[in-house]
Motif scaffolding. Structure first.
Motif, PDB file in Angstrom:
ATOM      1  N   VAL A 258      -8.023  -4.048  -7.184  1.00 24.35           N
ATOM      2  CA  VAL A 258      -8.190  -2.800  -6.450  1.00 24.35           C
ATOM      3  C   VAL A 258      -8.406  -3.088  -4.961  1.00 24.35           C
ATOM      4  O   VAL A 258      -7.809  -2.438  -4.096  1.00 24.35           O
ATOM      5  N   LEU A 259      -9.229  -4.085  -4.663  1.00 24.75           N
ATOM      6  CA  LEU A 259      -9.484  -4.466  -3.280  1.00 24.75           C
ATOM      7  C   LEU A 259      -8.195  -4.893  -2.591  1.00 24.75           C
ATOM      8  O   LEU A 259      -7.906  -4.462  -1.472  1.00 24.75           O
TER       9      LEU A 259
ATOM     10  N   VAL B  39     -10.302   3.622   2.825  1.00 28.07           N
ATOM     11  CA  VAL B  39     -11.651   3.107   2.572  1.00 28.07           C
ATOM     12  C   VAL B  39     -12.403   4.033   1.613  1.00 28.07           C
ATOM     13  O   VAL B  39     -13.064   3.574   0.680  1.00 28.07           O
ATOM     14  N   GLU B  40     -12.277   5.330   1.819  1.00 27.67           N
ATOM     15  CA  GLU B  40     -12.953   6.290   0.941  1.00 27.67           C
ATOM     16  C   GLU B  40     -12.406   6.197  -0.482  1.00 27.67           C
ATOM     17  O   GLU B  40     -13.168   6.252  -1.458  1.00 27.67           O
TER      18      GLU B  40
ATOM     19  N   ALA C 184      -2.763  -1.475   1.693  1.00 25.89           N
ATOM     20  CA  ALA C 184      -2.585  -0.137   2.272  1.00 25.89           C
ATOM     21  C   ALA C 184      -2.990  -0.127   3.745  1.00 25.89           C
ATOM     22  O   ALA C 184      -2.273   0.426   4.592  1.00 25.89           O
ATOM     23  N   VAL C 185      -4.114  -0.760   4.068  1.00 19.65           N
ATOM     24  CA  VAL C 185      -4.563  -0.806   5.460  1.00 19.65           C
ATOM     25  C   VAL C 185      -3.586  -1.625   6.305  1.00 19.65           C
ATOM     26  O   VAL C 185      -3.264  -1.251   7.435  1.00 19.65           O
ATOM     27  N   ARG C 186      -3.090  -2.732   5.769  1.00 16.87           N
ATOM     28  CA  ARG C 186      -2.090  -3.535   6.500  1.00 16.87           C
ATOM     29  C   ARG C 186      -0.832  -2.713   6.774  1.00 16.87           C
ATOM     30  O   ARG C 186      -0.249  -2.791   7.856  1.00 16.87           O
ATOM     31  N   ASN C 187      -0.390  -1.945   5.793  1.00 13.85           N
ATOM     32  CA  ASN C 187       0.797  -1.108   5.974  1.00 13.85           C
ATOM     33  C   ASN C 187       0.574  -0.053   7.050  1.00 13.85           C
ATOM     34  O   ASN C 187       1.475   0.228   7.845  1.00 13.85           O
ATOM     35  N   ILE C 188      -0.605   0.514   7.077  1.00 17.62           N
ATOM     36  CA  ILE C 188      -0.926   1.503   8.103  1.00 17.62           C
ATOM     37  C   ILE C 188      -0.882   0.839   9.481  1.00 17.62           C
ATOM     38  O   ILE C 188      -0.307   1.375  10.428  1.00 17.62           O
TER      39      ILE C 188
END
Length: 149
Positions: A124-125, A22-23, A131-135
Motif C-alpha cells: 500500500v505504501l 496522503v489522506e 502516486a505521489v511520484r506520478n503527480i
C-alpha cells in the motif's frame, strides 16, 4: 504574467492531489486489522453487515479492551442479525450476545498474519509513493511545456 499564474495553479492542483494521496494512505492504514481494535477501524472496514447497513448505522461500536468489540444496537431486535452476520463472515470471529449487546472477542494475530500485514502495508505504501511520484512527474511536464510553449 500568465506563466506565473499557470504555474501557481498547477502547483496548487499538485498539492491538492498529493494531500489526497496522503489522506488515502491514512485511511488505508486505519483499515488494517491488527490485534488492537478501534471503533473507527471496525466500521471503516465494514466488517459487520445486517442487510445493507454497517454496524455503525444500527448501533454503537465500543472497544472496552484491546481485544474486544462491543456492539450495542439501538434496536434490540437486530442483535441476532448482527451475531449471524459476524458468524457468516470469513473473519473467523465467534461473537456472543446477551440479547442486548454483541461482544466480539478478537484473537491475537499469528506470526504468519503479522508478516502478511507487513507485506500488505509495504505494498500500500509503495502504491501511494508511486502516486505521489506520478503527480510530481505530471507537474514537471506541465511546467516544461508551459516554459517551451
Amino acid at each position: 504574467m500568465t506563466t506565473i499564474a499557470t504555474t501557481k495553479e498547477a502547483l496548487a492542483a499538485a498539492k491538492t492531489r498529493m494531500e489526497k494521496a496522503v489522506e488515502d494512505f491514512r485511511k488505508e492504514l486505519a483499515t488494517v486489522r491488527t490485534a488492537a481494535r478501534t471503533p473507527h477501524c471496525s466500521t471503516t472496514c465494514a466488517w459487520i453487515f445486517t442487510g445493507r447497513d454497517t454496524c455503525q448505522s444500527v448501533g454503537t461500536v465500543t472497544v472496552p479492551e484491546a481485544t474486544m468489540l462491543v456492539i450495542s444496537p439501538w434496536d434490540p431486535g437486530v442483535v441476532a442479525a448482527i451475531d449471524k452476520a459476524i458468524r457468516a463472515s470469513d473473519l473467523g470471529l465467534n461473537p456472543t450476545n446477551d440479547g442486548k449487546v454483541v461482544r466480539v472477542p478478537i484473537p491475537a494475530p499469528t506470526e504468519e498474519r503479522r508478516k502478511e500485514l507487513v507485506k500488505h502495508i509495504h505494498k500500500v505504501l509503495e502504491n501511494h509513493r508511486t502516486a505521489v511520484r506520478n503527480i510530481r512527474r505530471d507537474i514537471k511536464e506541465s511546467h516544461r511545456q508551459t516554459r517551451e510553449g
